[in-house]
Design an enzyme around this catalytic site. Sequence first.
Site, PDB file in Angstrom:
ATOM      1  N   THR A  75     -39.616  27.072  -9.171  1.00  0.00           N
ATOM      2  CA  THR A  75     -39.906  25.715  -8.703  1.00  0.00           C
ATOM      3  C   THR A  75     -40.182  24.929  -9.972  1.00  0.00           C
ATOM      4  O   THR A  75     -40.728  25.475 -10.935  1.00  0.00           O
ATOM      5  CB  THR A  75     -41.137  25.651  -7.766  1.00  0.00           C
ATOM      6  OG1 THR A  75     -42.289  26.036  -8.507  1.00  0.00           O
ATOM      7  CG2 THR A  75     -40.990  26.573  -6.564  1.00  0.00           C
ATOM      8  N   HIS A  76     -39.770  23.680  -9.985  1.00  0.00           N
ATOM      9  CA  HIS A  76     -39.900  22.842 -11.203  1.00  0.00           C
ATOM     10  C   HIS A  76     -39.199  23.497 -12.401  1.00  0.00           C
ATOM     11  O   HIS A  76     -39.597  23.261 -13.543  1.00  0.00           O
ATOM     12  CB  HIS A  76     -41.369  22.579 -11.563  1.00  0.00           C
ATOM     13  CG  HIS A  76     -42.205  22.161 -10.412  1.00  0.00           C
ATOM     14  ND1 HIS A  76     -42.417  20.849 -10.062  1.00  0.00           N
ATOM     15  CD2 HIS A  76     -42.878  22.906  -9.482  1.00  0.00           C
ATOM     16  CE1 HIS A  76     -43.195  20.790  -8.987  1.00  0.00           C
ATOM     17  NE2 HIS A  76     -43.486  22.025  -8.609  1.00  0.00           N
ATOM     18  N   SER A  78       0.841  -1.205   0.000  1.00  0.00           N
ATOM     19  CA  SER A  78       0.000   0.000   0.000  1.00  0.00           C
ATOM     20  C   SER A  78       0.874   1.252   0.000  1.00  0.00           C
ATOM     21  O   SER A  78       0.357   2.363   0.000  1.00  0.00           O
ATOM     22  CB  SER A  78      -0.934   0.002   1.216  1.00  0.00           C
ATOM     23  OG  SER A  78      -0.199  -0.181   2.408  1.00  0.00           O
ATOM     24  N   LYS A 133     -17.918  29.672 -29.074  1.00  0.00           N
ATOM     25  CA  LYS A 133     -18.268  29.010 -27.812  1.00  0.00           C
ATOM     26  C   LYS A 133     -17.443  29.482 -26.615  1.00  0.00           C
ATOM     27  O   LYS A 133     -16.249  29.730 -26.722  1.00  0.00           O
ATOM     28  CB  LYS A 133     -18.089  27.492 -27.955  1.00  0.00           C
ATOM     29  CG  LYS A 133     -19.140  26.807 -28.790  1.00  0.00           C
ATOM     30  CD  LYS A 133     -20.549  26.909 -28.241  1.00  0.00           C
ATOM     31  CE  LYS A 133     -20.777  26.011 -27.058  1.00  0.00           C
ATOM     32  NZ  LYS A 133     -20.803  24.593 -27.429  1.00  0.00           N
ATOM     33  N   ASN A 185     -17.480  27.817 -22.840  1.00  0.00           N
ATOM     34  CA  ASN A 185     -18.135  26.718 -22.116  1.00  0.00           C
ATOM     35  C   ASN A 185     -17.837  26.750 -20.619  1.00  0.00           C
ATOM     36  O   ASN A 185     -16.715  27.048 -20.219  1.00  0.00           O
ATOM     37  CB  ASN A 185     -17.683  25.369 -22.691  1.00  0.00           C
ATOM     38  CG  ASN A 185     -18.154  25.183 -24.123  1.00  0.00           C
ATOM     39  OD1 ASN A 185     -19.215  25.683 -24.499  1.00  0.00           O
ATOM     40  ND2 ASN A 185     -17.358  24.493 -24.921  1.00  0.00           N
ATOM     41  N   ASN A 211      -1.997  -2.614  13.186  1.00  0.00           N
ATOM     42  CA  ASN A 211      -3.454  -2.406  13.169  1.00  0.00           C
ATOM     43  C   ASN A 211      -3.866  -1.146  13.928  1.00  0.00           C
ATOM     44  O   ASN A 211      -4.693  -0.374  13.445  1.00  0.00           O
ATOM     45  CB  ASN A 211      -4.163  -3.638  13.734  1.00  0.00           C
ATOM     46  CG  ASN A 211      -3.926  -4.863  12.883  1.00  0.00           C
ATOM     47  OD1 ASN A 211      -3.333  -4.757  11.809  1.00  0.00           O
ATOM     48  ND2 ASN A 211      -4.358  -6.013  13.352  1.00  0.00           N
ATOM     49  N   SER A 220     -14.199  26.039 -27.627  1.00  0.00           N
ATOM     50  CA  SER A 220     -14.414  24.822 -28.400  1.00  0.00           C
ATOM     51  C   SER A 220     -13.351  24.753 -29.480  1.00  0.00           C
ATOM     52  O   SER A 220     -12.884  25.777 -29.964  1.00  0.00           O
ATOM     53  CB  SER A 220     -15.808  24.876 -29.021  1.00  0.00           C
ATOM     54  OG  SER A 220     -15.830  24.159 -30.239  1.00  0.00           O
ATOM     55  N   GLU A 254     -19.180  22.153 -15.046  1.00  0.00           N
ATOM     56  CA  GLU A 254     -19.533  20.807 -15.525  1.00  0.00           C
ATOM     57  C   GLU A 254     -18.661  19.746 -14.860  1.00  0.00           C
ATOM     58  O   GLU A 254     -19.134  18.673 -14.485  1.00  0.00           O
ATOM     59  CB  GLU A 254     -19.381  20.732 -17.042  1.00  0.00           C
ATOM     60  CG  GLU A 254     -20.448  21.530 -17.772  1.00  0.00           C
ATOM     61  CD  GLU A 254     -20.162  21.625 -19.261  1.00  0.00           C
ATOM     62  OE1 GLU A 254     -20.985  21.130 -20.029  1.00  0.00           O
ATOM     63  OE2 GLU A 254     -19.126  22.185 -19.648  1.00  0.00           O
ATOM     64  N   LYS A 282      -8.153   3.549   2.129  1.00  0.00           N
ATOM     65  CA  LYS A 282      -7.426   4.805   1.941  1.00  0.00           C
ATOM     66  C   LYS A 282      -7.666   5.484   0.595  1.00  0.00           C
ATOM     67  O   LYS A 282      -7.907   6.684   0.530  1.00  0.00           O
ATOM     68  CB  LYS A 282      -5.936   4.573   2.151  1.00  0.00           C
ATOM     69  CG  LYS A 282      -5.627   4.457   3.618  1.00  0.00           C
ATOM     70  CD  LYS A 282      -4.282   3.869   3.898  1.00  0.00           C
ATOM     71  CE  LYS A 282      -4.352   3.047   5.160  1.00  0.00           C
ATOM     72  NZ  LYS A 282      -5.105   1.766   5.029  1.00  0.00           N
ATOM     73  N   GLN A 325      -7.343  -2.217   4.126  1.00  0.00           N
ATOM     74  CA  GLN A 325      -6.324  -1.409   3.449  1.00  0.00           C
ATOM     75  C   GLN A 325      -6.953  -0.621   2.293  1.00  0.00           C
ATOM     76  O   GLN A 325      -6.419   0.390   1.860  1.00  0.00           O
ATOM     77  CB  GLN A 325      -5.213  -2.324   2.934  1.00  0.00           C
ATOM     78  CG  GLN A 325      -4.071  -1.614   2.278  1.00  0.00           C
ATOM     79  CD  GLN A 325      -2.850  -2.517   2.140  1.00  0.00           C
ATOM     80  OE1 GLN A 325      -2.123  -2.754   3.092  1.00  0.00           O
ATOM     81  NE2 GLN A 325      -2.643  -3.051   0.955  1.00  0.00           N
TER      82      GLN A 325
HETATM   83  N1  ARG Z   1      -1.159  -1.367   5.250  1.00  0.00           N
HETATM   84  C1  ARG Z   1      -2.106  -1.859   6.196  1.00  0.00           C
HETATM   85  C2  ARG Z   1      -3.427  -1.109   6.028  1.00  0.00           C
HETATM   86  O1  ARG Z   1      -3.423  -0.101   5.439  1.00  0.00           O
HETATM   87  C3  ARG Z   1      -1.607  -1.668   7.585  1.00  0.00           C
HETATM   88  C4  ARG Z   1      -2.144  -2.638   8.575  1.00  0.00           C
HETATM   89  C5  ARG Z   1      -1.619  -3.988   8.292  1.00  0.00           C
HETATM   90  N2  ARG Z   1      -1.986  -4.916   9.288  1.00  0.00           N
HETATM   91  C6  ARG Z   1      -1.893  -6.244   9.091  1.00  0.00           C
HETATM   92  N3  ARG Z   1      -2.278  -6.988  10.045  1.00  0.00           N
HETATM   93  N4  ARG Z   1      -1.502  -6.736   7.958  1.00  0.00           N
HETATM   94  O2  ARG Z   1      -4.447  -1.522   6.471  1.00  0.00           O
END
Ligand code: ARG
Length: 503
Positions: free
Chosen positions: A185-186, A53, A313, A315, A140, A307, A320, A355, A352
């Site tokens: 409205t609408h 990661s 144009k 835009n 963890n 454009s 958007e 993120k 994981q």
């Molecule tokens: N890279 C892991 C995550 O983002 C960190 C925690 C990993 N823990 C494990 N028991 N493998 O969740």
Amino acid sequence: MRVSRAIRFLTPIWHIWHLRKKTELERCANSLKLWGGRFGKETDELVNELNQSISFDQRLYQEDIQGSLAHAAMLAECGIIPKKDAAAIAKGLHEILEAVEDGEVEFTAENEDIHMNVEALLTARTGDAGKRLHTARSRNDQVALDFRMYVRKEISVICGHLLEMESVLCRQARKYQNAVMPGYTHLQRAQPISFAQHLMAYAQMFSRDVTRLEDCGKRLNECPLGSGALAGTTYPIDRWQTAKALGFEVPMSNSLDGVSDRDYALEFLSGLSILMMHLSRFAEEVILWCSWEFKFIDLDDAYATGSSIMPQKKNPDVAELVRGKTGRVYGDLMSLLTVMKGLPLAYNKDMQEDKEPVFDAVDTVTLCLPVFAAMLDTMTVLPENMRRAAGRGFINATDCADYLTKKGMPFRDAYTAVGKLVASCGAAGKTLEELSLEELKAVSPLFEADVYEALNLENCMALRSSYGGPAVSETSRQIQEIEDFVNMKHKERGDKAAEQEDE
Ligand code: ARG
């Protein structure tokens, strides 16, 4: 001449120094095969690719280092590691922070994630001291901590953008309190409002976005560090010390919850989704307002695009894209909800996947908000066109019915009478105020010459002075309210920053 000689002399030295640094990095990359003791084979390369990661969680390096600094200090304080090791760890971590910030560190996928990369770098620098850092801690609780701190930081950044947006809206609204436009409205012209009233509606929504995100920030402000892998620890740690050092109110009460929950991230993504929904509605209106059908505003050239084929144009791509990117943020929320829905307690590697959606939503929102605010700040407002649009579509019909009602006719009868008048105008292409007094009287004898005053759009708007209405007395109150809110929030933020500096 002298310069080039110096370069020729220094280059090999630089190379050697650089190589030495590189080998240091490589060494640390290899040194952290954490579970080396238990396994007889190298991890398959594709597994490494799937498992890593670091390619995205390196964004958490500051939080990770801050967390480790607090953890090491606590371990020493509680007599769990020697004080001199804690000092070496702190020194090493500060150096690593600086090296990362100077772009001198190459993180490696070998070391999987930011936590193991930092630990490997530290161990390479400090040896046994570095190896003591992970006492009474698991990745963890480490990742739970880093991610909470990251979300907390980004809440503050995004609230800052929202406050800036609100200031822009107040500035524009102050200028257009008398600019009558049709309220819809609408998407059908309905009743007269001012452009200020319309803008301040969004300002209210953005204020709620601020407080909604702040609420999320308050709820998440409990520290998971010390939850360990899932079941706490046998070491005599002080969770209150680390919680306080890292700016949390309290340690999280249940160690399983500490490592398992991601509801704060979901709440954050919900807040961002709602915020983007507001922005997207606003974007939709900007797009309409720029069209020749409306022409209520003109965007500044810096905030519009052309454009490749149609030379005429201009835009509204900014609006958007903001409308389009709202879909991504909703998707981010859905991704994480789906990741979490079937997971047994406690940590599972699925988590994981928390993120990237959060990072994506943060990047999207932090790009969209300031661009959108700048687009609104620089647009040209065309009040004459708003006024012209307000003149057609019978938006004073309710006022006409109210006129009769105030003269004693029950509202429902007045409503029917005005309905007839509108129908008769329709055929002739007239407005209500273009009907003669005789034509009006034909529908009700209650009509007098003063009806034309009552039908005047400026009066219709000015008389809507009920609390929250579009009359200038009310829009100026609303603008003041938002300005006070923004000032109060800036002050709170300043106080908080000063407090943090003191600590
Ligand atoms: N890279 C892991 C995550 O983002 C960190 C925690 C990993 N823990 C494990 N028991 N493998 O969740």
